[in-house]
Motif scaffolding. Sequence first.
Motif, PDB file in Angstrom:
ATOM      1  N   THR A 185       0.837  -1.196   0.000  1.00 18.26           N
ATOM      2  CA  THR A 185       0.000   0.000   0.000  1.00 18.26           C
ATOM      3  C   THR A 185       0.873   1.246   0.000  1.00 18.26           C
ATOM      4  OG1 THR A 185      -0.176   0.052   2.430  1.00 18.26           O
ATOM      5  CG2 THR A 185      -1.886  -1.139   1.223  1.00 18.26           C
ATOM      6  N   VAL A 186       0.348   2.304  -0.648  1.00 18.95           N
ATOM      7  CA  VAL A 186       0.968   3.625  -0.653  1.00 18.95           C
ATOM      8  C   VAL A 186       0.094   4.528   0.211  1.00 18.95           C
ATOM      9  CG1 VAL A 186       1.852   5.515  -2.067  1.00 18.95           C
ATOM     10  CG2 VAL A 186       1.714   3.207  -3.018  1.00 18.95           C
ATOM     11  N   GLU A 187       0.696   5.250   1.143  1.00 19.79           N
ATOM     12  CA  GLU A 187      -0.080   6.058   2.082  1.00 19.79           C
ATOM     13  C   GLU A 187       0.592   7.403   2.320  1.00 19.79           C
ATOM     14  OE1 GLU A 187      -0.629   3.793   5.644  1.00 19.79           O
ATOM     15  OE2 GLU A 187      -1.397   2.021   4.590  1.00 19.79           O
ATOM     16  N   ARG A 188      -0.193   8.358   2.818  1.00 23.16           N
ATOM     17  CA  ARG A 188       0.287   9.673   3.265  1.00 23.16           C
ATOM     18  C   ARG A 188       1.104  10.384   2.188  1.00 23.16           C
ATOM     19  NH1 ARG A 188       3.779   9.264   7.957  1.00 23.16           N
ATOM     20  NH2 ARG A 188       3.254  11.462   8.338  1.00 23.16           N
ATOM     21  N   VAL A 189       0.523  10.526   0.999  1.00 24.91           N
ATOM     22  CA  VAL A 189       1.177  11.257  -0.083  1.00 24.91           C
ATOM     23  C   VAL A 189       1.031  12.754   0.190  1.00 24.91           C
ATOM     24  CG1 VAL A 189       1.210  11.704  -2.560  1.00 24.91           C
ATOM     25  CG2 VAL A 189       0.714   9.400  -1.710  1.00 24.91           C
ATOM     26  N   ARG A 190       2.146  13.490   0.177  1.00 21.75           N
ATOM     27  CA  ARG A 190       2.099  14.917   0.460  1.00 21.75           C
ATOM     28  C   ARG A 190       3.300  15.614  -0.185  1.00 21.75           C
ATOM     29  NH1 ARG A 190       3.477  11.326   3.926  1.00 21.75           N
ATOM     30  NH2 ARG A 190       5.223  11.589   5.368  1.00 21.75           N
ATOM     31  N   ALA A 191       3.063  16.837  -0.633  1.00 21.81           N
ATOM     32  CA  ALA A 191       4.137  17.662  -1.186  1.00 21.81           C
ATOM     33  C   ALA A 191       4.707  18.523  -0.069  1.00 21.81           C
ATOM     34  CB  ALA A 191       3.606  18.542  -2.310  1.00 21.81           C
ATOM     35  N   GLU A 192       6.033  18.486   0.067  1.00 21.85           N
ATOM     36  CA  GLU A 192       6.715  19.233   1.114  1.00 21.85           C
ATOM     37  C   GLU A 192       7.883  19.980   0.494  1.00 21.85           C
ATOM     38  OE1 GLU A 192       7.782  16.182   3.859  1.00 21.85           O
ATOM     39  OE2 GLU A 192       5.779  16.089   4.774  1.00 21.85           O
ATOM     40  N   GLY A 193       7.639  21.261   0.183  1.00 20.91           N
ATOM     41  CA  GLY A 193       8.690  22.044  -0.461  1.00 20.91           C
ATOM     42  C   GLY A 193       8.986  21.522  -1.849  1.00 20.91           C
ATOM     43  N   ARG A 194      10.244  21.166  -2.069  1.00 21.66           N
ATOM     44  CA  ARG A 194      10.673  20.692  -3.375  1.00 21.66           C
ATOM     45  C   ARG A 194      10.814  19.175  -3.427  1.00 21.66           C
ATOM     46  NH1 ARG A 194       9.293  24.452  -6.924  1.00 21.66           N
ATOM     47  NH2 ARG A 194       9.682  26.517  -6.023  1.00 21.66           N
ATOM     48  N   HIS A 195       9.969  18.470  -2.694  1.00 26.06           N
ATOM     49  CA  HIS A 195       9.940  17.017  -2.785  1.00 26.06           C
ATOM     50  C   HIS A 195       8.564  16.488  -2.392  1.00 26.06           C
ATOM     51  CE1 HIS A 195      11.047  17.554   1.515  1.00 26.06           C
ATOM     52  NE2 HIS A 195      10.279  16.495   1.678  1.00 26.06           N
ATOM     53  N   ILE A 196       8.304  15.253  -2.779  1.00 23.34           N
ATOM     54  CA  ILE A 196       7.058  14.561  -2.450  1.00 23.34           C
ATOM     55  C   ILE A 196       7.387  13.478  -1.435  1.00 23.34           C
ATOM     56  CG2 ILE A 196       5.146  13.180  -3.351  1.00 23.34           C
ATOM     57  CD1 ILE A 196       5.718  14.482  -6.098  1.00 23.34           C
ATOM     58  N   SER A 197       6.672  13.457  -0.343  1.00 24.44           N
ATOM     59  CA  SER A 197       6.892  12.457   0.701  1.00 24.44           C
ATOM     60  C   SER A 197       5.733  11.462   0.692  1.00 24.44           C
ATOM     61  CB  SER A 197       6.997  13.149   2.063  1.00 24.44           C
ATOM     62  OG  SER A 197       7.187  12.197   3.087  1.00 24.44           O
ATOM     63  N   ALA A 262       2.533   2.275  -6.930  1.00 24.83           N
ATOM     64  CA  ALA A 262       3.622   1.365  -6.566  1.00 24.83           C
ATOM     65  C   ALA A 262       3.238  -0.056  -6.961  1.00 24.83           C
ATOM     66  CB  ALA A 262       3.913   1.436  -5.073  1.00 24.83           C
ATOM     67  N   THR A 263       4.187  -0.782  -7.521  1.00 28.80           N
ATOM     68  CA  THR A 263       3.986  -2.185  -7.887  1.00 28.80           C
ATOM     69  C   THR A 263       5.165  -2.997  -7.385  1.00 28.80           C
ATOM     70  OG1 THR A 263       5.058  -1.878 -10.036  1.00 28.80           O
ATOM     71  CG2 THR A 263       2.668  -1.566  -9.952  1.00 28.80           C
ATOM     72  N   ALA A 264       4.970  -4.305  -7.294  1.00 27.70           N
ATOM     73  CA  ALA A 264       6.041  -5.216  -6.883  1.00 27.70           C
ATOM     74  C   ALA A 264       5.716  -6.605  -7.398  1.00 27.70           C
ATOM     75  CB  ALA A 264       6.214  -5.223  -5.371  1.00 27.70           C
ATOM     76  N   GLY A 265       6.702  -7.498  -7.346  1.00 25.30           N
ATOM     77  CA  GLY A 265       6.501  -8.850  -7.810  1.00 25.30           C
ATOM     78  C   GLY A 265       5.392  -9.563  -7.056  1.00 25.30           C
ATOM     79  N   GLY A 266       4.772 -10.529  -7.732  1.00 24.89           N
ATOM     80  CA  GLY A 266       3.676 -11.256  -7.120  1.00 24.89           C
ATOM     81  C   GLY A 266       2.329 -10.593  -7.290  1.00 24.89           C
ATOM     82  N   GLY A 267       2.270  -9.523  -8.099  1.00 25.01           N
ATOM     83  CA  GLY A 267       1.001  -8.842  -8.351  1.00 25.01           C
ATOM     84  C   GLY A 267       0.661  -7.747  -7.376  1.00 25.01           C
ATOM     85  N   ALA A 268       1.578  -7.356  -6.518  1.00 25.34           N
ATOM     86  CA  ALA A 268       1.307  -6.275  -5.567  1.00 25.34           C
ATOM     87  C   ALA A 268       1.192  -4.948  -6.313  1.00 25.34           C
ATOM     88  CB  ALA A 268       2.399  -6.195  -4.521  1.00 25.34           C
ATOM     89  N   ARG A 269       0.155  -4.167  -5.977  1.00 29.88           N
ATOM     90  CA  ARG A 269      -0.060  -2.890  -6.653  1.00 29.88           C
ATOM     91  C   ARG A 269      -0.975  -2.019  -5.803  1.00 29.88           C
ATOM     92  NH1 ARG A 269      -0.094  -0.793 -11.969  1.00 29.88           N
ATOM     93  NH2 ARG A 269      -1.630   0.867 -12.267  1.00 29.88           N
ATOM     94  N   ASP A 270      -0.669  -0.714  -5.770  1.00 31.71           N
ATOM     95  CA  ASP A 270      -1.546   0.226  -5.071  1.00 31.71           C
ATOM     96  C   ASP A 270      -1.291   1.631  -5.612  1.00 31.71           C
ATOM     97  OD1 ASP A 270      -3.558   0.842  -3.141  1.00 31.71           O
ATOM     98  OD2 ASP A 270      -2.011   1.720  -1.860  1.00 31.71           O
ATOM     99  N   THR A 271      -2.346   2.456  -5.554  1.00 31.94           N
ATOM    100  CA  THR A 271      -2.275   3.845  -6.004  1.00 31.94           C
ATOM    101  C   THR A 271      -2.832   4.749  -4.915  1.00 31.94           C
ATOM    102  OG1 THR A 271      -2.499   3.225  -8.344  1.00 31.94           O
ATOM    103  CG2 THR A 271      -3.035   5.496  -7.755  1.00 31.94           C
ATOM    104  N   ALA A 272      -2.169   5.855  -4.693  1.00 31.17           N
ATOM    105  CA  ALA A 272      -2.633   6.825  -3.708  1.00 31.17           C
ATOM    106  C   ALA A 272      -2.437   8.224  -4.280  1.00 31.17           C
ATOM    107  CB  ALA A 272      -1.893   6.679  -2.383  1.00 31.17           C
ATOM    108  N   ALA A 273      -3.255   9.156  -3.832  1.00 28.58           N
ATOM    109  CA  ALA A 273      -3.220  10.519  -4.350  1.00 28.58           C
ATOM    110  C   ALA A 273      -3.137  11.532  -3.217  1.00 28.58           C
ATOM    111  CB  ALA A 273      -4.455  10.790  -5.213  1.00 28.58           C
ATOM    112  N   GLY A 274      -2.656  12.694  -3.567  1.00 23.20           N
ATOM    113  CA  GLY A 274      -2.590  13.814  -2.646  1.00 23.20           C
ATOM    114  C   GLY A 274      -2.703  15.103  -3.449  1.00 23.20           C
ATOM    115  N   SER A 275      -2.914  16.207  -2.778  1.00 21.23           N
ATOM    116  CA  SER A 275      -3.033  17.493  -3.460  1.00 21.23           C
ATOM    117  C   SER A 275      -2.129  18.509  -2.793  1.00 21.23           C
ATOM    118  CB  SER A 275      -4.480  17.984  -3.439  1.00 21.23           C
ATOM    119  OG  SER A 275      -4.942  18.141  -2.109  1.00 21.23           O
ATOM    120  N   ALA A 276      -1.768  19.532  -3.556  1.00 25.69           N
ATOM    121  CA  ALA A 276      -0.884  20.575  -3.034  1.00 25.69           C
ATOM    122  C   ALA A 276      -1.234  21.896  -3.692  1.00 25.69           C
ATOM    123  CB  ALA A 276       0.571  20.217  -3.293  1.00 25.69           C
ATOM    124  N   ARG A 277      -1.040  22.963  -2.951  1.00 27.57           N
ATOM    125  CA  ARG A 277      -1.242  24.311  -3.460  1.00 27.57           C
ATOM    126  C   ARG A 277       0.087  25.043  -3.378  1.00 27.57           C
ATOM    127  NH1 ARG A 277      -4.736  21.704  -4.694  1.00 27.57           N
ATOM    128  NH2 ARG A 277      -7.000  21.928  -4.385  1.00 27.57           N
TER     129      ARG A 277
END
Length: 334
Positions: A185-197, A262-277
């Motif tokens: 799983t992908v969690e807590r997507v956030r933009a922080e300055g000049r990078h994405i955490s 994010a994907t990985a071997g064995g069929g693992a897959r997840d998508t997460a979204a976030g927004s930034a201003r």
Amino acid sequence: MSPPLPPRVRLLWSASSVPLVLLIVVAAAAPVRPAHNGILAAADSRTAWSVVPSASGGTRPAKGGRPYFYAEGVPGAVLKDTVSVVNPGAKALTVELRGADADNTRGGGLSLRKRSTDTGAWITFAERKLRIPPHTRADVPFTVTVPGDATPGDHPGAIVASGGGRDAAVRLQLRVSGPTLAALTVERVRAEGRHISYDLVNRGNTVLTPRLTVRADGVFGEVLHRGPRTLPVELLPGRRITLTEPWPDAPTFDAVDITLTATAGGGARDTAAGSARFVPWGLLAGVAAGLAAAGGGAFWWRRRVGGLRGRSARGPDGRTQQIDPDNELTGAVT
């Protein structure tokens, strides 16, 4: 793993056999390469001692030596192998062996837990503490006893040797037979300055090497797109790590929706979204200060003009006259 070995430490040396000693010295003098993902703290020089899997043991022997231990068995199995400690130095070395559980650091690196409750606790050595003469390799048999209630899947661990003022470790990849599940799983997507955490969490029971795709869309279209690439991390079962994605050319003024897949071997897959201003607060603060100054000046002017228009004075003939503020301010006399 290898067939059962005698429960004793085999010291491969002989004072009367010069060729054998020379052979061991040459083999030990070569620098040991770090094991998988840097868990092995390899020899720092051509005279430093090292700990490695025995050349002939295990179920996956490799040409030129095994980089790590690999073991697989059902719950209740007793698996056997041999670890080698090489002392190429001119002095005797006392080394103590122990098992350890592997872990992820918060940033995704590999580390060892101080207290073992899994694979590290299942390892038993034929001799835990040993003294190795100079120019000698000691082969120590060990067993991994898999508990009857062990969960299927990967149980990463390591064999750690301590001696001579330092620690060295070699990885042990243990898989308990049974159903496996690759889940991510992908969690807590956030933009922080000049990078994405963001956080990655291994929800399954196998070790994962994730691949990541990054996309960001602004008001007027796409502002970032990075195709799938393998991340330089190895995510162990049940672990959470926090990673950052550099974004040096992030927009200055925009509203952006960020999507991570994010994907990985064995069929693992997840998508997460976030927004930034993205707002240029420094520029806006300067504009606001300028407008405030202009507004203050206009307010002062209006108060000044209004006050003068309401004033009156008595003329030479004794009559009251209204003062013209325009004339007074310019110095004109009527």
